[in-house]
Design a protein around this motif. Structure first.
Motif: not given
Length: 336
Positions: A136-141, A186-195, A308-311
């Motif tokens: 949940x905390x990731x920038x992409x999510x 943010x997507x991976x192979x066309x699918x939205x990145x989620x938690x 590894x500096x925060x996003x």
């Protein structure tokens, strides 16, 4: 290399046993056949079972108060660049982990029976994992969240329209969903990145459970000590205490570089991350003084987040770095 040290969570809401944490670390074994499962290991042993880890850690807590952690969790997180350098070799990472634990022991300002702490005094169990998922905390999510939430609402609305519960135009709803999917950043192979979305690339990392007490269950060794090195009078005796985290992180980094002949760029260094947090201006200045090739590599690393500096700070750092380079070029203070 990014290494963390965290104390056991304590309090009424948490179990005093290590069992829950061990079971969490067994998650990648769930769908594997017995011969393909990943076991725990320590400094001298392989294929250590879940039950043995729980028994050894839970049974090594003599004289600890309920308010004190019974164990610490360490993570060893090589970057994808570092993993690529060693060809993502699990055996090399095991060897490295055992060397890191020598560095860990040497970072204590303690003595046991009149000698410095040694790795043979440390009771620990390590587990290698090969995948990660977005949290949940990731920038992409976080940046995808408004799109994912709106899409979920529209899909729910579409189902209601199809069931005849509400009026609407399915075609228009689908069209709006497709537009949001296309717009999301943010997507991976066309699918939205989620938690919960699996992360791409090599994600090998290690979790270590380290007992608060030494192998003899008599000496308390806390890497959470606020002291780097000091002495205190205890029962009429002068006792050394403390753990030097800076020394540990720096030494673990150098151990990797020496062991695998790795050429570490400035922005990958622990001291560089510390400099950034203390003085971003000094950090940028140091980057601009790097040789041309190293400066270009630094820019690429910042863009991929390997430093590894925060996003949020990565994005800000890259923007500031780009501005600094442009200003330097205009003033002819640097060149390519």
């Amino acid at each position: 290399m990014y290494i963390t040290i965290s104390p056991q969570k304590i309090g009424p809401a948490f179990s005093s046993s290590v069992a829950d944490f061990v079971d969490y670390l067994e998650k990648e074994n769930t769908d594997r056949l017995p011969e393909a499962q990943e076991y725990f290991f320590n400094q001298t042993q392989e294929k250590i079972t879940r039950d043995k880890v729980i028994k050894e850690i839970d049974g090594n807590t003599a004289k600890l108060k309920t308010t004190e952690p019974r164990y610490y969790s360490l993570t060893i997180n090589p970057s994808q660049k570092e993993l690529q350098h060693i060809k993502n070799d699990p055996e090399k990472l095991k060897v490295y982990t055992r060397e890191v634990m020598k560095d860990y022991a040497a970072s204590f300002n303690r003595e046991i029976n009149g000698r410095p702490v040694q790795v043979s005094d440390i009771k620990y169990y390590a587990k290698m994992e090969f995948s990660r998922t977005y949290k949940e905390r990731d920038k992409e999510v976080r940046e995808n969240a408004p799109f994912n939430n709106k899409i979920a609402q529209l899909k729910n609305e579409l189902r209601k329209v199809q069931r005849g519960e509400i009026t609407g135009h399915p075609h228009n709803i689908r069209k709006e969903i497709l537009a949001l999917q296309k717009e999301a950043p943010h997507k991976i192979e066309g699918k939205l990145i989620d938690e919960g979305t699996p992360k791409q690339g090599n994600q090998t990392h290690l979790h270590l459970i380290v007992s608060r007490k030494d192998q003899s269950n008599t000496v308390s060794l806390s890497p959470g000590s606020k002291y780097k090195a000091s002495e205190v009078s205890l029962h009429g005796k002068i006792v050394k205490r403390g753990f030097d985290r800076d020394r540990f992180f720096e030494k673990a980094e150098k151990t990797f570089d020496q062991q695998f002949n790795y050429k570490r760029n400035f922005v990958e260094q622990y001291n560089a991350r510390k400099t950034y947090l203390q003085s971003p201006q000094k950090y940028y200045s140091m980057i601009l003084k790097l040789p041309t090739n190293e400066r270009k590599v630094a820019m690429g690393i910042l863009n991929t987040g390997v430093s590894k500096i925060p996003d949020a700070r990565i994005r800000f750092a890259v923007k500031q770095f780009q501005k600094a380079i442009e200003l330097g070029l205009k003033s002819s203070s640097i060149g390519y």
